[in-house]
Design a protein around this motif. Sequence first.
Motif, PDB file in Angstrom:
ATOM      1  N   GLU A 158      51.130  29.823 -44.078  1.00 29.01           N
ATOM      2  CA  GLU A 158      50.918  28.681 -43.182  1.00 29.01           C
ATOM      3  C   GLU A 158      49.507  28.793 -42.625  1.00 29.01           C
ATOM      4  N   TYR A 159      48.781  27.702 -42.607  1.00 30.96           N
ATOM      5  CA  TYR A 159      47.348  27.685 -42.322  1.00 30.96           C
ATOM      6  C   TYR A 159      46.994  28.397 -41.024  1.00 30.96           C
ATOM      7  N   LEU A 206      44.945  31.974 -40.635  1.00 32.65           N
ATOM      8  CA  LEU A 206      43.626  32.071 -40.024  1.00 32.65           C
ATOM      9  C   LEU A 206      43.601  33.135 -38.940  1.00 32.65           C
ATOM     10  N   ARG A 207      44.661  33.198 -38.177  1.00 33.24           N
ATOM     11  CA  ARG A 207      44.696  34.148 -37.071  1.00 33.24           C
ATOM     12  C   ARG A 207      44.668  35.595 -37.565  1.00 33.24           C
ATOM     13  N   ASN A 265      33.130  27.729 -35.519  1.00 32.02           N
ATOM     14  CA  ASN A 265      32.414  28.567 -36.480  1.00 32.02           C
ATOM     15  C   ASN A 265      33.227  29.785 -36.883  1.00 32.02           C
ATOM     16  N   LYS A 266      33.925  30.369 -35.934  1.00 35.05           N
ATOM     17  CA  LYS A 266      34.785  31.518 -36.259  1.00 35.05           C
ATOM     18  C   LYS A 266      35.908  31.100 -37.199  1.00 35.05           C
ATOM     19  N   ARG A 267      36.511  29.948 -36.920  1.00 32.25           N
ATOM     20  CA  ARG A 267      37.619  29.495 -37.756  1.00 32.25           C
ATOM     21  C   ARG A 267      37.145  29.144 -39.174  1.00 32.25           C
ATOM     22  N   VAL A 268      35.946  28.598 -39.298  1.00 34.20           N
ATOM     23  CA  VAL A 268      35.402  28.306 -40.625  1.00 34.20           C
ATOM     24  C   VAL A 268      35.275  29.592 -41.426  1.00 34.20           C
TER      25      VAL A 268
END
Length: 558
Positions: free
Chosen positions: A166-167, A171-172, A50-53
């Motif tokens: 880069e994906y 995200l991070r 959920n956090k990554r979404v």
Amino acid sequence: MVTTKLIPRTPEAVEPPLLIKSILAQSLRYEPQREIIYRDLFRMNYVEFNKRVRRLANMLTGLGIAPGDTVAVLDWDSHRYLECFFGVTSMGAVLHTVNVRLSPAQILYTMNHAQDKVVLIHEDFLPILTAIKDQLTTVEKYVILYDKVYTDLNAVGQVPAGFSCEYEAALRDESDEYDFPDFDENTWATTFYTTGTTGNPKGVYFSHRQLFMHTMGLSTFVCGYQAVPFSSTADVYMPITPMFHVHAWGFPFLATLLSAKQVYPGRYEPEVLLKLLLSEGVTLSHCVPTILTMLVNSPVAKQVDLSRWKVIIGGSALTKGLAKAALELGIQVYQGYGMSETAPIMALTQLNDTERPLPIDEQVDYRTRAGRVAPFVDIRLMDDDGNFVPHDGHSLGEVVARGYWMTQGYYEDPERGADLWKGGWLHTGDVASVTPDNWLIIADRTKDVVKTGGEWVSSLDIENLLSQIDGVAETAVVGLPDERWGERPHALVVLKPGTDLTADSIRQMLRDRIEADHLNKWYLPDRILFVAEIPKTSVGKIDKKRIRTDMKDQILNT
């Protein structure tokens, strides 16, 4: 229109829209510690998912994506793809799941036609992008997807020229706080392209409401009616159908709703699939017959316990020979039926209390039918004059359908959309019968029925007969022109290794079976041609159009 009495509405009352974000929210409520796994490279629980979404939504916002914009994904089946199923759509953008098996020219057409704005692409597909990038008219930003970032920290952040980020590194860097908004449930959520016999690929599209309702219908069928028993506590899900193909048949949405353990295999490699199947305890998958044929014919399959594995077959018909081979290995095999345009589930094997205890040999007949018509789907049979045909198990007609999750047309193609929905029913092009107890039995595609000597012969019936001959691995039957009879059936056959069958011996076995079962003599193919493999479409279906055209001379001159 019937006159009814509507309920009074309080001005302050709220009726929440049916949105994909609501499916996502359920994943945190009951079993958030369960895992989502990508090959042997990455694991996370639903809290992290959920956090990554939400990080993905923030990343896309930073790249200029706003509600209504289209984000394209070219990736193997992965946790990243699952994140896009929810992150892209829940922010109000449109997810374009690009069919990476199309030709570069077709991919170019679909990306320009869908008006993709941002592209997320796995490094394996960079050669495709290189070939078409200069001709893309609407794309503004590119994001690279690497697998090596999960094993090589030095790889994180390596951004090719012309790419924005880069994906994983992007995200991070993003916040995991994002408030997905409410909006109209009829908002466009996803699009993908399906190829037909003529013209450019057709853009199929679905709304949040349609995908929400498909998930509810699928849940009712497999969790409630136990069509293919699926429990969030006992089952582990792994797709072996590409996520670009009709949302992997909708099961990722259902598995996420139930916070079930999910396993994503990336590129389909037999040794990786088998390893994940065993090491992660996979119990539910879906695939086309080609994949299951490959697995049941593998020597390794006979050395391991596959008795907990349930497999739904779709895309092409499940033959009785393949069903028996799978069941003898302990694999519980089922047939599903649907179209890209129907999201896709319209029918699925569902054995009732009377059928479930039957011996395997007797179950095969049920398991190889198209299935029982799914809840909330209205299926009828229609003749050439537009009249409905009775559901008596014998009368044949074209399958037409209505339901809560059927696409409303084709993007920017009103003519083909009107043809799809002619007369207010979605036309499938399949000829079938329906039994009084709700079993759908496909006879053939309208274009694949062999019209010979005044008789209509089902190519699927002949394939079923061939599949039950020991030594036959795979088969396809098509009708080809015949001066005397109009058309005659011709068969392509793939033999199992070490088999010494001949065309004459197969024809004799077919002749014996036809006589024993009192079948019409027209079922005996004129020619049987042995081939190394059966031609397939980009999604693994038997490509009968190609067999009829590209291989017609080879078959007729053999």
